[in-house]
Design a protein around this motif. Structure first.
Motif, short mmCIF file in Angstrom:
data_model
loop_
_atom_site.label_atom_id
_atom_site.label_comp_id
_atom_site.label_asym_id
_atom_site.label_seq_id
_atom_site.Cartn_x
_atom_site.Cartn_y
_atom_site.Cartn_z
N TYR A 231 -0.54 -1.65 22.62
CA TYR A 231 0.38 -0.63 21.59
C TYR A 231 -0.33 0.37 21.08
CZ TYR A 231 3.56 0.45 17.93
OH TYR A 231 4.29 1.21 16.85
N ALA A 232 -0.01 1.42 21.10
CA ALA A 232 -0.69 2.81 20.55
C ALA A 232 -0.38 3.09 19.28
CB ALA A 232 -0.62 3.83 21.48
N GLY A 233 0.61 2.57 18.69
CA GLY A 233 1.22 3.18 17.51
C GLY A 233 0.37 2.28 16.01
N PRO A 234 0.93 2.66 15.10
CA PRO A 234 0.19 1.79 13.80
C PRO A 234 0.49 0.57 13.80
CG PRO A 234 1.47 3.94 13.27
CD PRO A 234 1.67 3.70 14.65
N VAL A 235 -0.65 -0.02 13.54
CA VAL A 235 -0.52 -1.68 13.39
C VAL A 235 -1.28 -2.09 11.98
CG1 VAL A 235 -0.91 -3.92 14.43
CG2 VAL A 235 -0.59 -1.88 15.87
N THR A 236 -0.55 -2.87 11.26
CA THR A 236 -1.19 -3.72 10.16
C THR A 236 -0.88 -5.11 10.13
OG1 THR A 236 -1.67 -3.19 7.83
CG2 THR A 236 0.86 -3.06 8.44
N VAL A 237 -1.39 -5.56 9.11
CA VAL A 237 -1.09 -7.18 9.00
C VAL A 237 -0.43 -7.24 7.58
CG1 VAL A 237 -2.23 -9.51 8.46
CG2 VAL A 237 -2.73 -7.70 10.45
N ALA A 238 0.67 -8.04 7.51
CA ALA A 238 1.28 -8.44 6.32
C ALA A 238 0.38 -9.25 5.40
CB ALA A 238 2.62 -9.34 6.63
N ARG A 239 0.17 -8.54 4.00
CA ARG A 239 -0.48 -9.29 2.97
C ARG A 239 0.17 -8.84 1.78
NH1 ARG A 239 -4.54 -6.19 5.87
NH2 ARG A 239 -6.13 -7.41 7.01
N PRO A 240 -0.04 -9.71 0.68
CA PRO A 240 0.87 -9.58 -0.35
C PRO A 240 0.57 -8.23 -1.02
CG PRO A 240 0.07 -11.56 -0.44
CD PRO A 240 -0.44 -11.08 0.46
N GLY A 241 1.47 -7.67 -1.53
CA GLY A 241 1.49 -6.13 -2.22
C GLY A 241 1.42 -4.95 -1.32
N VAL A 242 1.26 -5.02 0.00
CA VAL A 242 1.60 -4.07 0.98
C VAL A 242 2.92 -3.42 0.86
CG1 VAL A 242 1.64 -3.46 3.38
CG2 VAL A 242 -0.38 -4.89 2.67
N VAL A 243 3.03 -2.33 0.73
CA VAL A 243 4.36 -1.60 0.53
C VAL A 243 4.48 -0.53 1.77
CG1 VAL A 243 5.73 0.03 -0.77
CG2 VAL A 243 4.36 -1.73 -1.67
N VAL A 244 5.63 -0.44 2.52
CA VAL A 244 5.90 0.40 3.46
C VAL A 244 7.25 1.35 3.12
CG1 VAL A 244 6.24 0.60 6.35
CG2 VAL A 244 4.80 -1.36 5.27
N ASP A 245 6.91 2.59 3.11
CA ASP A 245 8.13 3.46 2.88
C ASP A 245 8.40 4.07 4.04
OD1 ASP A 245 8.65 3.18 0.02
OD2 ASP A 245 6.52 4.18 -0.22
N LEU A 246 9.92 3.99 4.38
CA LEU A 246 10.42 4.49 5.57
C LEU A 246 11.37 5.48 5.19
CD1 LEU A 246 11.25 1.32 7.71
CD2 LEU A 246 9.11 2.73 7.80
N PRO A 247 11.64 6.58 6.09
CA PRO A 247 12.59 7.64 5.73
C PRO A 247 14.03 7.07 5.73
CG PRO A 247 12.05 7.99 8.21
CD PRO A 247 11.01 6.74 7.40
N GLY A 248 14.96 7.72 4.87
CA GLY A 248 16.42 7.15 5.00
C GLY A 248 16.36 6.09 3.86
#
Length: 248
Positions: A231-248
């Motif tokens: 997979y060539a897209g962005p990859v991260t690991v879930a850790r407390p405090g991680v915030v992901v903002d998506l459009p919409g």
């Protein structure tokens, strides 16, 4: 749509983080997904128990639902003006958890909406499409959509063609990656690896991947590297405090 990670481990919490749990926010509505072990405390650093508007539980294993019980206690005992909390879960999956307290104590704290994996739900501003995904107990993967944005969440799942459908063109895929690559024989078919996530995320053209449910002690860098093999897209690991903002 904003996703706040409350924890990212599978099976049991560690000294510094809890099991998988996520807060999904849109326009003031707060949906709590899978309040597993040790996710309530990080939640309460952000908002009060009464500020949760709904809960979605993928399946009944305690690393995905145990902290629902103290959340309901907080609403029933300390915040008695809070309305009954809508809780969405596969039929029968919360029977044991909801039976552990004294009879009647939590009756006014929640309103249980049971469903069969495969059903579609309306939860506040979100449309939730669910899939039955392979696990030891009924597990409902969910595609949560609003305003043209889609979040895909597997819960716990072994390999399934439905995973590609679930993740198809999703802005973010939150995926079970219990193991880095090799899965023990007794768990084959019921859990996934980070390498498997990369393969189906690539086919599904998911916009980004957030790996969750890592076995305690797993090297996050190794998990991300395994996903990036396919997979060539962005990859991260879930850790407390991680915030992901998506459009919409």
């Amino acid at each position: 749509m904003r996703i706040v990670v409350l924890g990212g481990l599978g099976a049991w919490p560690s000294a510094d983080q809890g099991c998988a749990g996520f807060l999904v926010e849109r326009r003031g509505f707060r949906l709590l997904i899978d309040p597993g072990y040790a996710t309530l405390q990080p939640l309460l650093t952000r908002l009060s128990a009464s500020a949760v508007d709904a809960v979605y539980v993928s399946h009944g294993h305690p690393d995905h639902c145990a902290d629902l019980q103290p959340l309901l206690r907080a609403r029933a005992l300390a915040e008695r003006s809070a309305p009954a909390l809508p809780v969405y879960a596969p039929t029968g999956s919360l029977d044991a958890l909801l039976a552990i307290d004294e009879s009647g104590l939590l009756d006014t704290a929640y309103e249980l909406h049971e469903f069969t994996p495969g059903d579609d739900l309306d939860v506040g501003p979100f449309t939730v499409r669910t899939w039955s995904l392979p696990h030891w107990v009924p597990n409902a993967g969910a595609r949560i959509s609003a305003g043209g944005t889609a979040l895909a969440y597997t819960g716990d799942s072994g390999p399934s063609p439905a995973l590609v459908e679930l993740a198809r063109d999703a802005d973010l895929l939150i995926a079970d990656a219990t193991y880095v690559d090799e899965i023990p024989d007794r768990q084959v078919g019921s859990l996934s690896s980070a390498a498997e996530v990369g393969r189906y995320a690539a086919v599904a053209r998911a916009g980004a991947v957030l790996l969750t449910h890592l076995w305690p002690g797993t090297d996050p860098e190794a998990a991300m590297a395994a996903t990036r093999q396919a997979y060539a897209g962005p990859v991260t690991v879930a850790r407390p405090g991680v915030v992901v903002d998506l459009p919409g």
